[in-house]
Structure formats: C-alpha cells, structure tokens
Design a protein around this motif. Sequence first.
Motif, PDB file in Angstrom:
ATOM      1  N   THR A 120      99.006  71.536  26.628  1.00 13.18           N
ATOM      2  CA  THR A 120     100.216  72.063  26.004  1.00 13.18           C
ATOM      3  C   THR A 120      99.933  73.229  25.065  1.00 13.18           C
ATOM      4  O   THR A 120     100.816  74.053  24.813  1.00 13.18           O
ATOM      5  N   GLY A 121      98.735  73.254  24.496  1.00 13.85           N
ATOM      6  CA  GLY A 121      98.436  74.238  23.470  1.00 13.85           C
ATOM      7  C   GLY A 121      99.002  73.861  22.114  1.00 13.85           C
ATOM      8  O   GLY A 121      98.847  74.595  21.135  1.00 13.85           O
ATOM      9  N   LEU A 122      99.672  72.705  22.029  1.00 17.94           N
ATOM     10  CA  LEU A 122     100.237  72.238  20.767  1.00 17.94           C
ATOM     11  C   LEU A 122      99.124  71.681  19.886  1.00 17.94           C
ATOM     12  O   LEU A 122      98.542  70.640  20.188  1.00 17.94           O
ATOM     13  N   MET A 123      98.846  72.352  18.795  1.00 16.88           N
ATOM     14  CA  MET A 123      97.811  71.883  17.877  1.00 16.88           C
ATOM     15  C   MET A 123      98.415  70.988  16.795  1.00 16.88           C
ATOM     16  O   MET A 123      99.605  71.030  16.527  1.00 16.88           O
ATOM     17  N   TYR A 124      97.565  70.183  16.191  1.00 11.74           N
ATOM     18  CA  TYR A 124      98.006  69.180  15.223  1.00 11.74           C
ATOM     19  C   TYR A 124      98.814  69.809  14.083  1.00 11.74           C
ATOM     20  O   TYR A 124      98.441  70.830  13.528  1.00 11.74           O
ATOM     21  N   ASP A 125      99.926  69.183  13.767  1.00 12.49           N
ATOM     22  CA  ASP A 125     100.659  69.496  12.540  1.00 12.49           C
ATOM     23  C   ASP A 125     101.340  68.212  12.075  1.00 12.49           C
ATOM     24  O   ASP A 125     101.427  67.231  12.811  1.00 12.49           O
ATOM     25  N   THR A 126     101.799  68.215  10.842  1.00 13.68           N
ATOM     26  CA  THR A 126     102.383  66.989  10.276  1.00 13.68           C
ATOM     27  C   THR A 126     103.897  66.940  10.324  1.00 13.68           C
ATOM     28  O   THR A 126     104.488  65.864  10.188  1.00 13.68           O
ATOM     29  N   LYS A 127     104.552  68.083  10.508  1.00 14.78           N
ATOM     30  CA  LYS A 127     106.021  68.105  10.501  1.00 14.78           C
ATOM     31  C   LYS A 127     106.621  68.975  11.595  1.00 14.78           C
ATOM     32  O   LYS A 127     107.815  68.883  11.860  1.00 14.78           O
ATOM     33  N   GLY A 128     105.804  69.807  12.200  1.00 13.47           N
ATOM     34  CA  GLY A 128     106.305  70.787  13.141  1.00 13.47           C
ATOM     35  C   GLY A 128     106.490  70.265  14.551  1.00 13.47           C
ATOM     36  O   GLY A 128     106.723  69.074  14.774  1.00 13.47           O
ATOM     37  N   TYR A 131     104.275  67.184  15.762  1.00 11.35           N
ATOM     38  CA  TYR A 131     104.766  65.905  15.251  1.00 11.35           C
ATOM     39  C   TYR A 131     106.072  65.502  15.929  1.00 11.35           C
ATOM     40  O   TYR A 131     106.247  64.360  16.357  1.00 11.35           O
ATOM     41  N   GLN A 132     106.979  66.444  16.056  1.00 13.28           N
ATOM     42  CA  GLN A 132     108.285  66.145  16.634  1.00 13.28           C
ATOM     43  C   GLN A 132     108.200  65.822  18.126  1.00 13.28           C
ATOM     44  O   GLN A 132     108.982  65.028  18.643  1.00 13.28           O
ATOM     45  N   GLU A 207     121.685  57.793  22.877  1.00  7.85           N
ATOM     46  CA  GLU A 207     121.791  57.523  21.443  1.00  7.85           C
ATOM     47  C   GLU A 207     121.025  56.267  21.036  1.00  7.85           C
ATOM     48  O   GLU A 207     120.386  56.226  19.966  1.00  7.85           O
ATOM     49  N   ASP A 208     121.077  55.230  21.879  1.00  5.85           N
ATOM     50  CA  ASP A 208     120.385  53.982  21.549  1.00  5.85           C
ATOM     51  C   ASP A 208     118.877  54.182  21.467  1.00  5.85           C
ATOM     52  O   ASP A 208     118.204  53.567  20.624  1.00  5.85           O
ATOM     53  N   GLU A 209     118.333  55.017  22.342  1.00  9.84           N
ATOM     54  CA  GLU A 209     116.887  55.264  22.323  1.00  9.84           C
ATOM     55  C   GLU A 209     116.479  56.003  21.053  1.00  9.84           C
ATOM     56  O   GLU A 209     115.419  55.725  20.469  1.00  9.84           O
ATOM     57  N   VAL A 210     117.305  56.918  20.603  1.00  5.55           N
ATOM     58  CA  VAL A 210     116.997  57.648  19.371  1.00  5.55           C
ATOM     59  C   VAL A 210     117.075  56.708  18.166  1.00  5.55           C
ATOM     60  O   VAL A 210     116.218  56.749  17.272  1.00  5.55           O
ATOM     61  N   LYS A 211     118.068  55.840  18.149  1.00 10.76           N
ATOM     62  CA  LYS A 211     118.196  54.869  17.058  1.00 10.76           C
ATOM     63  C   LYS A 211     116.996  53.923  17.030  1.00 10.76           C
ATOM     64  O   LYS A 211     116.456  53.622  15.962  1.00 10.76           O
ATOM     65  N   PHE A 212     116.573  53.471  18.215  1.00 11.33           N
ATOM     66  CA  PHE A 212     115.413  52.584  18.283  1.00 11.33           C
ATOM     67  C   PHE A 212     114.165  53.301  17.784  1.00 11.33           C
ATOM     68  O   PHE A 212     113.366  52.738  17.017  1.00 11.33           O
ATOM     69  N   MET A 213     113.963  54.542  18.201  1.00 10.32           N
ATOM     70  CA  MET A 213     112.794  55.309  17.793  1.00 10.32           C
ATOM     71  C   MET A 213     112.744  55.438  16.278  1.00 10.32           C
ATOM     72  O   MET A 213     111.706  55.198  15.643  1.00 10.32           O
ATOM     73  N   LYS A 214     113.863  55.775  15.672  1.00  7.37           N
ATOM     74  CA  LYS A 214     113.907  55.941  14.221  1.00  7.37           C
ATOM     75  C   LYS A 214     113.629  54.623  13.497  1.00  7.37           C
ATOM     76  O   LYS A 214     112.872  54.577  12.521  1.00  7.37           O
ATOM     77  N   SER A 215     114.238  53.558  13.978  1.00  9.27           N
ATOM     78  CA  SER A 215     114.047  52.256  13.349  1.00  9.27           C
ATOM     79  C   SER A 215     112.613  51.774  13.468  1.00  9.27           C
ATOM     80  O   SER A 215     111.991  51.326  12.493  1.00  9.27           O
ATOM     81  N   ALA A 216     112.056  51.880  14.680  1.00 11.79           N
ATOM     82  CA  ALA A 216     110.704  51.380  14.924  1.00 11.79           C
ATOM     83  C   ALA A 216     109.659  52.152  14.124  1.00 11.79           C
ATOM     84  O   ALA A 216     108.775  51.561  13.491  1.00 11.79           O
ATOM     85  N   LEU A 217     109.754  53.468  14.129  1.00 11.43           N
ATOM     86  CA  LEU A 217     108.737  54.272  13.465  1.00 11.43           C
ATOM     87  C   LEU A 217     108.856  54.230  11.950  1.00 11.43           C
ATOM     88  O   LEU A 217     107.843  54.231  11.238  1.00 11.43           O
ATOM     89  N   SER A 218     110.072  54.177  11.441  1.00 12.72           N
ATOM     90  CA  SER A 218     110.229  54.108   9.984  1.00 12.72           C
ATOM     91  C   SER A 218     109.727  52.767   9.448  1.00 12.72           C
ATOM     92  O   SER A 218     109.096  52.717   8.388  1.00 12.72           O
ATOM     93  N   GLN A 219     109.966  51.681  10.185  1.00 12.27           N
ATOM     94  CA  GLN A 219     109.492  50.371   9.748  1.00 12.27           C
ATOM     95  C   GLN A 219     107.989  50.209   9.926  1.00 12.27           C
ATOM     96  O   GLN A 219     107.347  49.446   9.195  1.00 12.27           O
ATOM     97  N   VAL A 254     111.911  64.357   8.430  1.00  9.75           N
ATOM     98  CA  VAL A 254     112.064  64.967   9.755  1.00  9.75           C
ATOM     99  C   VAL A 254     112.548  63.920  10.757  1.00  9.75           C
ATOM    100  O   VAL A 254     113.438  64.180  11.574  1.00  9.75           O
ATOM    101  N   LEU A 255     111.967  62.719  10.675  1.00 15.05           N
ATOM    102  CA  LEU A 255     112.341  61.623  11.569  1.00 15.05           C
ATOM    103  C   LEU A 255     113.834  61.295  11.451  1.00 15.05           C
ATOM    104  O   LEU A 255     114.535  61.154  12.457  1.00 15.05           O
ATOM    105  N   LYS A 256     114.308  61.189  10.225  1.00 13.39           N
ATOM    106  CA  LYS A 256     115.709  60.826  10.000  1.00 13.39           C
ATOM    107  C   LYS A 256     116.679  61.875  10.555  1.00 13.39           C
ATOM    108  O   LYS A 256     117.798  61.551  10.946  1.00 13.39           O
TER     109      LYS A 256
END
Length: 305
Positions: A120-128, A131-132, A207-219, A254-256
Amino acid sequence: MASEAYDKVLYGYESVLGNPSGGREATVKNIELADIQKYYDAYVGANDLQVVLVGDYDKNDIAQIKNVIKKLPAKNPQIAKMPHQLGKVPAGFSSNDDKVIYAMNIPKAAQTEFRIGYNTGLMYDTKGEYYQSGLMNYPLGGAFNSRINLNLREDKGWTYGARSFFSGDDYSGAYTFSSGIKADASVDALKEVMKELTNYNTKGVDEDEVKFMKSALSQSDARKYETAFQKLGFLSNMLNRDLDVTYVDEQNAVLKKMTVADMNKMAKKWIDPKKMKIVMVGDVSKYEDELKKLGYKIVMVDSNE
C-alpha cells in the motif's frame, strides 16, 4: 514459507523487505566472526541508546543502569536510509498482474496457506490514514466476528481462523489477508475471499458494523496496558516515535468521529481486489487445473532462493 514467498512477491528479491531478517542458508553460511565483530564495533554504543523500565525498581537501580551505559563507548553510527525504490521486482511479479497466482507446491500438504494483498505504501501513523485504514478493515477482517472469519471459519468450517490487516513501519506498508485453509477447499476459499474483498470495496459497510467497531475498539483500550510487557511496548512506541502521552486520547477522538461514509470512502480506496497479489502454498498440483479453468495463471515461487 508462505510469508517469505509473499514478501518476495510484494517487494522483490533485491529489497531487504523481500528477504527474511534471519537470512537464508546461502547467506548465513558466509558470515564469519570478523563480520560480527565489525558490526558490533560500528553500531553498539551509548549514542542514541534508549532504555525503558517498567517494574519494581528504585533510584539505586536506575543509577546502576546509568553506570553501565556510561561504560559503553560513544559512537556515531551512520545507518544508510532505505531507498524509496524498494528493489526490482522479479520477472512475472509486475505490479499490474491480471489473475496471477504465485504458488509453492508442497505435496500432501493438509492445508493451503493463503496470503493475499499488496504493497500500500501506507507508513505507520497514529491518527492519519494508516490508523484509519485499520479501523475501516476491522469489520472485514480485524475482528473475530469479521465478515471474512464468519464466512470461512464459522459458516464453512474451512479454517481455524482467517484475518486481514494493514501493517506499516517507517519504510513501507501492506494490506494482507492471511489464513490456512483445508486443502480440498482451497479453490472455493479463494472465490469466497475475493468475493468478500470485492463486496467490501464496492458496497462498503453498514451502520451496525461501524457501531460495533467503535464499541469494540474503545472498550479494548481498558485492557491494552494492564501487564508490564504491554506498558513497556506502549512507552517504547512513544519514545521511538516521539509521541505525546495524549496520542491514545487523540486516536479515540478519531475513532468516535468515523462514519459510514468515511469507512466506505477508505474501503473503495484501499481494499482494491485488482491490486491484490495472491500467494498459495500447499499441494497446489491437486487444484492447479481448477485454478487455470477460472482464468488464473500460475507462477511457481521458491522461498529459499
């Protein structure tokens, strides 16, 4: 073997990224004691040395460690930067391959190891974007109940586990699907994986997948830094990348804010099946003809070259 072959296909023989860090039989046997001593003399010293401590220690312990460091010679190692061009890709490994499978045949193998992805050429970042992109991939292949794992493991029973992920460092990055699949299901599994990647790219998430992703990763943050080893990794990452202690809070912000539209835009950009290299390692001779009937060209790869 599959991972080494995959690295070759992504980065080429001439790149350090296309070769195992432990070397190969042909290269390791050429190393002599003088080579090791030369490396030690050039690079091992106090300059740029980083120490991270996590545990039950006091000021005396720290003083002793500092004394040890002071005894190391002061050196200024000049480490060559990796060139932007990561190495020539071998013949047949071009970046525009159409329906090519890079295969390694292992007679009587009980399963086929799959690696599907691209550089991909995507190098490590914490918010960009790096990460996204990981957030975007979570419903597809990052969670246990991701689309890929539910399909190949829970529904079909072809594997103990299947996953996809973005990896990145200071030099490059890749997107990878990885799994060991029952040998007799290899061709059907390839169809299912490519179908999942295509659907995610074209239709996106709900929408349900996005809600699950946010809930799982934040917890999951609640248990990320419990052990001393986890704390060590957290602090080391901060030190190596000059990160502020608030970077985790910034990631959560960023997650939220991630939306269905954000996820779909990134899926369209980064989950592109047309860019994917396919590596299959197993008893390929059993299903080679079937793969060819699907329009695939088979290129044999040797991980030990």
